[in-house]
Design an enzyme around this catalytic site. Structure first.
Site, PDB file in Angstrom:
ATOM      1  NE  ARG A 116      -4.126  -1.852   1.893  1.00 50.31           N
ATOM      2  CZ  ARG A 116      -5.139  -2.015   2.723  1.00 50.31           C
ATOM      3  NH1 ARG A 116      -5.230  -1.264   3.790  1.00 50.31           N
ATOM      4  NH2 ARG A 116      -6.056  -2.925   2.493  1.00 50.31           N
ATOM      5  CG  ASP A 124     -14.646   5.742   6.910  1.00 50.38           C
ATOM      6  OD1 ASP A 124     -15.250   4.659   6.824  1.00 50.38           O
ATOM      7  OD2 ASP A 124     -13.395   5.817   6.941  1.00 50.38           O
TER       8      ASP A 124
END
Ligand SMILES: C[S@@+](CC[C@H](N)C(=O)[O-])C[C@H]1O[C@@H](n2cnc3c(N)ncnc32)[C@H](O)[C@@H]1O
Length: 297
Positions: free
Chosen positions: A52, A156
């Site tokens: 990532r 979020d």
């Protein structure tokens, strides 16, 4: 920010031209995401973290994870820290995920409407790209009417998924579990450059309010007296102490007698909270419930 020891510059191993994330470097990023988001990465996630972050290293022209860590720790690197949180959080979701929850929701809001004249409030507390809150909105629109007195708050920590949620545009495969009737009513089919995509109908989208909120500070949600909280498929990333802390604060935003839904693979086992289990992944908040006071039982 904690000071961690680093290998000498240039000591990082390289494979195929890309730097390899050493155990020591992995430990730094692990601590970072634990502290920032409560995400407790197990040791086996080192390859995932490497993959990532590697793209970001390439974009920034950095030749080591140590260099990226130095950048991340600089006091002025707020935007980069948010970007790292975005990269290290997992955002898998889709419409009508764990469908039993939505069957229950339909019955529950009808029962609520009968005894409560005011606004019905639902919170999707780790909403990712928006499929969960829009699914909730479809169910409420069907049961209470699109102009009924209800509202969904969707939050979020990840700013990238929130931007995508607000856009409300999805590839067809993300909506394949949506019942055909709801498709017709609440999703608009894309044409030309949006071929193969759908967009959430604006009148449905207006019922959902998106904002950024870290669950580690979830008592800072501006809304209180929430009737139903969806906290699904995020507790799996937290350790027991974080779960307890998050849930204790989350309860302060709930209406007494309100409900909490967690993911089917998650558990609140042995956590001392004012929550009564009704089904394996459904709890009722009872404000007056006496806690033993020791956190975990
Ligand atoms: C796997 S998705 C779950 C999405 C949806 N609830 C579902 O069940 O399909 C987990 C989400 O939790 C969010 N998340 C992780 N840590 C968080 C935190 N500390 N505060 C708020 N959101 C967090 C991630 O950004 C991600 O979007």
């Amino acid at each position: 920010m904690t000071t961690l020891r680093w290998p000498e510059a240039g000591a990082e191993s390289m494979r195929n031209g890309d730097p390899t994330l050493s155990e020591e470097e992995f430990a730094c990023f692990r601590q970072f995401i634990l502290r920032e988001a409560g995400i407790d990465l197990p040791p086996g996630k080192r390859p995932l973290v490497q993959s990532r972050l590697s793209k970001r290293l390439r974009v920034l022209g950095l030749d080591s994870y140590a260099a990226y860590w130095r950048l991340l720790r600089a006091p002025e690197s707020h935007a980069e820290r948010q970007r790292a949180v975005n990269m290290l959080s997992t955002n898998e979701t889709y419409f009508f995920r764990e469908p039993q929850h939505f069957q229950w929701l339909e019955r529950q809001v009808l029962a609520l409407r009968e005894r409560q004249p005011g606004m019905i409030k639902v919170w999707s507390a780790a909403c990712s790209t928006g499929e969960e809150p829009y699914t909730i909105a479809m169910v409420l629109a069907e049961t209470l009417g699109i102009s009924g007195n209800w509202r969904i708050f969707a939050t979020d920590i990840n700013t990238k998924v929130l931007a995508s949620a607000k856009r409300g545009v999805y590839p067809l495969d993300r909506v394949r579990r949506t019942p055909p009737l709801l498709w017709q009513r609440y999703l608009l089919r894309g044409r030309d450059e949006y071929e193969g995509m759908v967009k959430v109908a604006p009148e449905l989208a207006r019922k959902v309010e998106f904002s950024q909120l870290n669950l580690l500070q979830c008592n800072q949600l501006h809304h209180t007296e929430i009737d139903i909280v969806f906290l699904r498929n995020v507790l799996i990333y937290f350790n027991e102490a974080t779960k307890l802390d998050v849930l204790a604060h989350l309860c302060t935003r709930m209406k007494n007698g309100g409900h909490l839904l967690i993911g089917h693979s998650e558990s609140l086992h042995k956590l001392d909270l004012p929550l009564v289990q009704e089904e394996p992944s459904r709890y009722r908040f009872e404000a007056a419930r006496q806690l033993s006071g020791g956190g975990k039982k």
